[in-house]
Design a protein around this motif. Sequence first.
Motif, PDB file in Angstrom:
ATOM      1  N   SER A 144      65.023  -0.270  70.031  1.00 19.65           N
ATOM      2  CA  SER A 144      64.075  -0.578  71.098  1.00 19.65           C
ATOM      3  C   SER A 144      62.939  -1.473  70.598  1.00 19.65           C
ATOM      4  N   GLU A 145      62.474  -1.234  69.372  1.00 19.43           N
ATOM      5  CA  GLU A 145      61.420  -2.075  68.808  1.00 19.43           C
ATOM      6  C   GLU A 145      61.896  -3.519  68.672  1.00 19.43           C
ATOM      7  N   LEU A 146      63.134  -3.702  68.189  1.00 19.83           N
ATOM      8  CA  LEU A 146      63.647  -5.062  68.056  1.00 19.83           C
ATOM      9  C   LEU A 146      63.811  -5.716  69.425  1.00 19.83           C
ATOM     10  N   LEU A 147      64.340  -4.989  70.400  1.00 19.28           N
ATOM     11  CA  LEU A 147      64.505  -5.555  71.736  1.00 19.28           C
ATOM     12  C   LEU A 147      63.168  -5.998  72.313  1.00 19.28           C
ATOM     13  N   ASN A 148      62.124  -5.217  72.092  1.00 14.14           N
ATOM     14  CA  ASN A 148      60.793  -5.616  72.564  1.00 14.14           C
ATOM     15  C   ASN A 148      60.318  -6.887  71.866  1.00 14.14           C
ATOM     16  N   GLU A 149      60.610  -7.007  70.579  1.00 17.55           N
ATOM     17  CA  GLU A 149      60.229  -8.207  69.848  1.00 17.55           C
ATOM     18  C   GLU A 149      61.034  -9.420  70.327  1.00 17.55           C
ATOM     19  N   LEU A 150      62.312  -9.229  70.603  1.00 18.06           N
ATOM     20  CA  LEU A 150      63.118 -10.331  71.135  1.00 18.06           C
ATOM     21  C   LEU A 150      62.565 -10.798  72.476  1.00 18.06           C
ATOM     22  N   SER A 151      62.141  -9.851  73.298  1.00 20.31           N
ATOM     23  CA  SER A 151      61.532 -10.211  74.579  1.00 20.31           C
ATOM     24  C   SER A 151      60.230 -10.988  74.372  1.00 20.31           C
ATOM     25  N   ARG A 152      59.448 -10.575  73.408  1.00 21.69           N
ATOM     26  CA  ARG A 152      58.165 -11.244  73.154  1.00 21.69           C
ATOM     27  C   ARG A 152      58.347 -12.710  72.804  1.00 21.69           C
ATOM     28  N   VAL A 153      59.357 -13.013  71.977  1.00 27.63           N
ATOM     29  CA  VAL A 153      59.522 -14.394  71.515  1.00 27.63           C
ATOM     30  C   VAL A 153      60.412 -15.219  72.434  1.00 27.63           C
TER      31      VAL A 153
ATOM     32  N   SER B 283      66.192 -25.044  61.601  1.00 25.54           N
ATOM     33  CA  SER B 283      65.260 -24.155  60.915  1.00 25.54           C
ATOM     34  C   SER B 283      65.964 -22.882  60.469  1.00 25.54           C
ATOM     35  N   GLN B 284      65.487 -22.306  59.370  1.00 27.07           N
ATOM     36  CA  GLN B 284      66.051 -21.059  58.845  1.00 27.07           C
ATOM     37  C   GLN B 284      64.919 -20.137  58.438  1.00 27.07           C
ATOM     38  N   LEU B 285      65.230 -18.831  58.407  1.00 30.44           N
ATOM     39  CA  LEU B 285      64.197 -17.863  58.044  1.00 30.44           C
ATOM     40  C   LEU B 285      64.843 -16.588  57.511  1.00 30.44           C
ATOM     41  N   VAL B 286      64.261 -16.033  56.459  1.00 33.19           N
ATOM     42  CA  VAL B 286      64.657 -14.720  55.950  1.00 33.19           C
ATOM     43  C   VAL B 286      63.664 -13.695  56.492  1.00 33.19           C
ATOM     44  N   ILE B 287      64.172 -12.682  57.181  1.00 33.42           N
ATOM     45  CA  ILE B 287      63.339 -11.621  57.743  1.00 33.42           C
ATOM     46  C   ILE B 287      63.030 -10.597  56.652  1.00 33.42           C
ATOM     47  N   LYS B 288      61.799 -10.161  56.556  1.00 37.23           N
ATOM     48  CA  LYS B 288      61.410  -9.182  55.547  1.00 37.23           C
ATOM     49  C   LYS B 288      62.149  -7.864  55.745  1.00 37.23           C
ATOM     50  N   LYS B 289      62.419  -7.182  54.639  1.00 35.27           N
ATOM     51  CA  LYS B 289      63.168  -5.928  54.686  1.00 35.27           C
ATOM     52  C   LYS B 289      62.498  -4.881  55.570  1.00 35.27           C
TER      53      LYS B 289
ATOM     54  N   MET C 266      55.472   4.706  61.947  1.00 31.92           N
ATOM     55  CA  MET C 266      55.284   3.270  61.802  1.00 31.92           C
ATOM     56  C   MET C 266      56.414   2.514  62.519  1.00 31.92           C
ATOM     57  N   LYS C 267      56.063   1.500  63.290  1.00 31.27           N
ATOM     58  CA  LYS C 267      57.060   0.701  63.975  1.00 31.27           C
ATOM     59  C   LYS C 267      57.846  -0.125  62.967  1.00 31.27           C
ATOM     60  N   LYS C 268      59.126  -0.351  63.257  1.00 30.79           N
ATOM     61  CA  LYS C 268      59.946  -1.197  62.396  1.00 30.79           C
ATOM     62  C   LYS C 268      61.057  -1.813  63.234  1.00 30.79           C
ATOM     63  N   ILE C 269      61.547  -2.961  62.757  1.00 33.88           N
ATOM     64  CA  ILE C 269      62.647  -3.627  63.460  1.00 33.88           C
ATOM     65  C   ILE C 269      63.858  -3.799  62.544  1.00 33.88           C
ATOM     66  N   THR C 270      63.845  -3.136  61.382  1.00 36.69           N
ATOM     67  CA  THR C 270      64.964  -3.186  60.451  1.00 36.69           C
ATOM     68  C   THR C 270      65.250  -1.781  59.926  1.00 36.69           C
ATOM     69  N   SER C 271      66.445  -1.602  59.365  1.00 41.88           N
ATOM     70  CA  SER C 271      66.793  -0.384  58.642  1.00 41.88           C
ATOM     71  C   SER C 271      66.911  -0.745  57.171  1.00 41.88           C
ATOM     72  N   ARG C 272      65.976  -0.281  56.342  1.00 45.29           N
ATOM     73  CA  ARG C 272      65.897  -0.707  54.942  1.00 45.29           C
ATOM     74  C   ARG C 272      67.205  -0.441  54.186  1.00 45.29           C
ATOM     75  N   LYS C 273      67.808   0.718  54.387  1.00 48.02           N
ATOM     76  CA  LYS C 273      69.024   1.051  53.649  1.00 48.02           C
ATOM     77  C   LYS C 273      70.161   0.102  54.012  1.00 48.02           C
ATOM     78  N   VAL C 274      70.281  -0.204  55.292  1.00 53.82           N
ATOM     79  CA  VAL C 274      71.331  -1.124  55.732  1.00 53.82           C
ATOM     80  C   VAL C 274      71.054  -2.536  55.224  1.00 53.82           C
ATOM     81  N   VAL C 275      69.789  -2.946  55.276  1.00 54.02           N
ATOM     82  CA  VAL C 275      69.419  -4.270  54.759  1.00 54.02           C
ATOM     83  C   VAL C 275      69.819  -4.403  53.296  1.00 54.02           C
TER      84      VAL C 275
ATOM     85  N   ALA D 131      60.223  -5.406  58.023  1.00 49.95           N
ATOM     86  CA  ALA D 131      59.508  -6.129  59.071  1.00 49.95           C
ATOM     87  C   ALA D 131      59.162  -5.214  60.245  1.00 49.95           C
ATOM     88  N   GLU D 132      57.966  -5.396  60.756  1.00 50.56           N
ATOM     89  CA  GLU D 132      57.520  -4.691  61.961  1.00 50.56           C
ATOM     90  C   GLU D 132      57.499  -5.611  63.171  1.00 50.56           C
ATOM     91  N   LYS D 133      57.464  -6.920  62.914  1.00 49.33           N
ATOM     92  CA  LYS D 133      57.464  -7.911  63.987  1.00 49.33           C
ATOM     93  C   LYS D 133      58.311  -9.101  63.557  1.00 49.33           C
TER      94      LYS D 133
END
Length: 229
Positions: free
Chosen positions: A132-141, A95-101, A1-10, A103-105
């Motif tokens: 790499s997944e996060l970098l791809n998401e940063l590129s997308r937005v 604007s502010q936002l909390v990213i889900k623990k 499963m793709k992910k852009i976070t590390s749950r343990k670190v979060v 998160a895939e996108k």
Amino acid sequence: MKKITSRKVVDFYINAHQNHTSDKTYPNLMLVRSFSSLMHNNGKEVLDYGCGYGCNTIFMLSKNVNVTYADTSPFAVNKTANKIKNLKGLKSLPSQLVIKKDAEKLPFKDESFDIIVCCSVLSLLSDLETISELLNELSRVLKPGGKVYLDINGKDSEFVFYSKELGNNQFEYYGKTMQSSPLIAYCPQSVSEFISIVSPIFDILHSGFSQHNLFDFKEHEYIVIGQKK
């Protein structure tokens, strides 16, 4: 499963922001030195991804840009919001936002930002696949021609020095006291290795490193400024 976070670190940093009284007052020095380059020939929509204590957000707000600040820790976002409320001269709150623990996108539309700043985040994603997944998401937005400021902990950082080496650039970090619950940090061994991670996704405009070693603080970061391909 793709992910852009590390749950343990979060979970670790949510707990840290909730229970610790420590704070940071000054923004990232190399970001300060680089920000005019990031703004050159660019728009004003900025994402501070991994805002932490809010120092970089507050610095960028002083540069007449529109900042969206985001973090996986709701306590970090709240701390940043409280600091911003005390600023003078703001026409409106950013604007502010909390990213889900888990998160895939990123919860933003394609091509939303002119500039993205991602400081002190990538190593703590723990593995190359998540980075790499996060970098791809940063590129997308990021908008066409948009720029990104990225850093990652290097081979002489505390995340290597106070750690057990696991191989494949992964280090089990126990904190400066060597007593903390371990986190897995990903720390490449050179600027060129960091470039090799980023360059498939972004064109590299500038690269380098920042380092200091004073008392028990061991900071060593590789830095890349990239542009959307």
